[in-house]
Design an enzyme around this catalytic site. Structure first.
Site, short mmCIF file in Angstrom:
data_model
loop_
_atom_site.label_atom_id
_atom_site.label_comp_id
_atom_site.label_asym_id
_atom_site.label_seq_id
_atom_site.Cartn_x
_atom_site.Cartn_y
_atom_site.Cartn_z
N HIS A 169 4.13 -15.24 48.08
CA HIS A 169 5.09 -15.19 49.19
C HIS A 169 6.14 -14.10 49.02
O HIS A 169 6.84 -13.76 49.96
CB HIS A 169 5.79 -16.54 49.37
N ASP A 382 12.69 -8.11 50.37
CA ASP A 382 12.34 -9.46 50.82
C ASP A 382 10.86 -9.47 51.17
O ASP A 382 10.39 -8.56 51.86
CB ASP A 382 13.19 -9.81 52.06
C1 G6P Z 1 11.41 -18.22 48.24
C2 G6P Z 1 10.12 -18.46 47.47
C3 G6P Z 1 9.70 -19.92 47.55
C4 G6P Z 1 10.85 -20.82 47.18
C5 G6P Z 1 12.07 -20.53 48.06
C6 G6P Z 1 13.30 -21.39 47.69
O1 G6P Z 1 11.17 -18.27 49.60
O2 G6P Z 1 9.10 -17.61 47.93
O3 G6P Z 1 8.60 -20.15 46.68
O4 G6P Z 1 10.48 -22.17 47.30
O5 G6P Z 1 12.41 -19.17 47.90
O6 G6P Z 1 13.62 -21.27 46.35
P1 G6P Z 1 13.60 -22.50 45.35
O7 G6P Z 1 13.78 -21.90 43.98
O8 G6P Z 1 14.75 -23.36 45.75
O9 G6P Z 1 12.29 -23.21 45.47
#
Ligand code: G6P
Length: 483
Positions: A169, A382
């Site tokens: 992602h 991003d």
């Molecule tokens: C990004 C990443 C995700 C992640 C999100 C929130 O979008 O690609 O994999 O879940 O951030 O971050 P966190 O560390 O809270 O899961």
């Protein structure tokens, strides 16, 4: 509905991600309740999950939580526990203090610690084992994101019958940056355990292919990579771009709700009905360029190009990864800057910046999108940036101006945004002024064109495209294995 059998159930479609699509709350009496966390990914996959006997493997978001598999709103949830040490080393450490900064152009310096790597391997193995245990013969498994890059290969070693997809992602960095990683070859081989490796942009996919060429002997012929591991038949891995999206209709639907429209008017009124409301909403992360945005805005106030009372900025910065040092520093810097700008330019009735270090439910987000004349997306790097797409989906009135960083994946699709380089503060200031002064007809033309893109290319189309490619590699494999 609970599990009836004592032997592990078998699922035909399994999604694996660090975070489960449900959030756990511990009630006062110690019992647990689960709430669906509204992500585009769940929304897109839910119908497939329900149709195909699906399950979701992931972490419940709390340390040391051992929970049996259960059903939530028709989705089978398979929790994988993380200990306090795993959270420190695998999640905060290797995932978010090594890979995250490395994959985002080393905006912050990545830290390399062998103990973190060891725990990343151990946790990835735990996810792979949990998945192998519940996947039916020949099941389709879709592994998500940078926290789990070793899972595809680990899974294939145990379960060569599975069809495995992986989607990254976040950006995949150029080889010159990726090469810093002491465990670069293991990461590449880990991802190559998948049949399809998906990325946000084609440049991410080609960065990955370059890394494959530099670090392995697997021949590459875009988008295919011929992977030979000793003792196994040669496999064809496809690496290409599948730009992710949102559940666009649901944002438009919320925006059409009169109660939410009223809330948008109330938000503007609360700000003293300024001519222009600017809006930024991000996880509080150094990749998002929040400081650059504040710098440009502060200079516009100082120059007298905009005036307090005429223009208001709402900046929502939702708390994120708060125990990682780089995030603590960033918060201090941003809050210092906001304090300085407000201290210098506030009047007794108006503040130039309304800063909120809080997360908000989707309804409130949509009200904010409707209240905002200008949305500021100034990321330094991003993978995609879904906020940009959400804003566009919400603006069924064909109004609003999107200022969008060239360094966000979304800029490849949303060409009618005001595209900016966030490092160029003068350029950013010009774009902000241009947005403030843009004639309505121009705003409408641009928004209409962006809306067409986002509504056509929604998250369902994204997951269908990925899964179709995955299914094609499977029939390809079966053809070749057949005598
Ligand atoms: C990004 C990443 C995700 C992640 C999100 C929130 O979008 O690609 O994999 O879940 O951030 O971050 P966190 O560390 O809270 O899961």
């Amino acid at each position: 509905e609970s599990q009836k059998t004592s032997s592990p159930a078998e699922y035909d479609f399994v999604v694996v991600s660090n975070r489960l699509p449900v959030d756990c709350t511990v009630e006062d009496d110690g019992s647990l309740t689960w709430k669906r966390s509204p992500g585009g990914l769940v929304t897109a996959l839910e119908p497939i999950m329900k149709k195909a006997d699906g399950a979701w493997v992931g972490w419940a978001g709390k340390p040391d939580l051992e929970v049996e598999p259960f059903q939530n709103e028709g989705i089978q949830i398979i929790p994988v526990p993380l200990s306090t040490q795993d959270i420190e080393e695998y999640y905060e450490g290797f995932s978010n203090d090594t890979l995250w900064p490395l994959y985002h152009d080393v905006i912050a310096p990545p830290a390399y610690h062998r103990e973190w790597w060891d725990d990343y391997v151990a946790v990835n193995q735990r996810f792979a084992d949990a998945t192998a245990a519940i996947s039916a013969d020949g099941a389709v498994v879709w592994v998500q994101d940078y926290q789990l890059q070793l899972v595809p290969r680990m899974l294939r070693e145990q379960r060569p019958d599975l069809t495995i997809g992986f989607f990254n992602h976040i950006p995949f960095p150029p080889y010159g940056i990726f090469a810093q990683l002491p465990w670069r070859t293991q990461i590449i081989e880990g991802m190559l355990g998948a049949d399809v490796v998906g990325f946000q942009r084609s440049s991410d996919a080609s960065n990955f292919s370059s890394a494959v060429r530099r670090l392995t002997n697997h021949p590459t012929k875009n988008p295919a990579i011929e992977v030979t591991i000793e003792g196994q038949p040669t496999r064809r891995v496809v690496a290409k771009a599948f730009p992710i999206s949102i559940d666009a209709r649901s944002f438009e639907e919320l925006a059409r709700d009169p109660a939410i429209q009223q809330r948008a008017r109330d938000i503007r009124k609360g700000l003293g009905n300024p001519k222009t409301v600017m809006f930024g909403v991000d996880r509080l992360d150094y990749t998002k360029g929040i400081r650059h945005r504040l710098k440009a805005y502060g200079e516009l106030l100082r120059d007298g190009s905009i005036e307090v009372g005429d223009v208001a900025l709402i900046q929502v910065a939702s708390p994120s990864r708060e125990r990682v040092e780089a995030y603590m520093h960033l918060r201090d810097e941003i809050e210092l800057t906001v304090g300085r700008i407000n201290g210098e330019f506030s009047t007794l009735s108006h503040a130039p910046i309304n800063y909120l270090h809080q997360g908000f439910p989707r309804e409130e987000m949509v009200a904010l999108y409707l209240a905002a004349d200008v949305l500021l997306v100034t990321a330094l790097r991003d993978g995609m940036n879904l906020v940009a797409k959400e804003y566009v989906a919400a603006r069924f009135d064909n109004d609003g101006v999107l200022i969008l960083s060239e360094f966000a994946g979304a800029s490849e699709e949303l060409r009618k945004a005001l595209l900016i380089n966030p490092h160029d503060i003068d350029g950013l200031k010009d774009a902000m002024l241009r947005a403030v002064n843009m004639p309505k007809a121009d705003r409408a033309t641009r928004m209409r064109s962006m809306r067409k893109r986002v509504l056509d290319h929604d998250v369902e189309r994204w997951s269908n495209a990925f899964l179709k490619n995955l299914a094609a590699t499977r029939s390809d494999r079966h053809r070749r294995i057949a005598p």
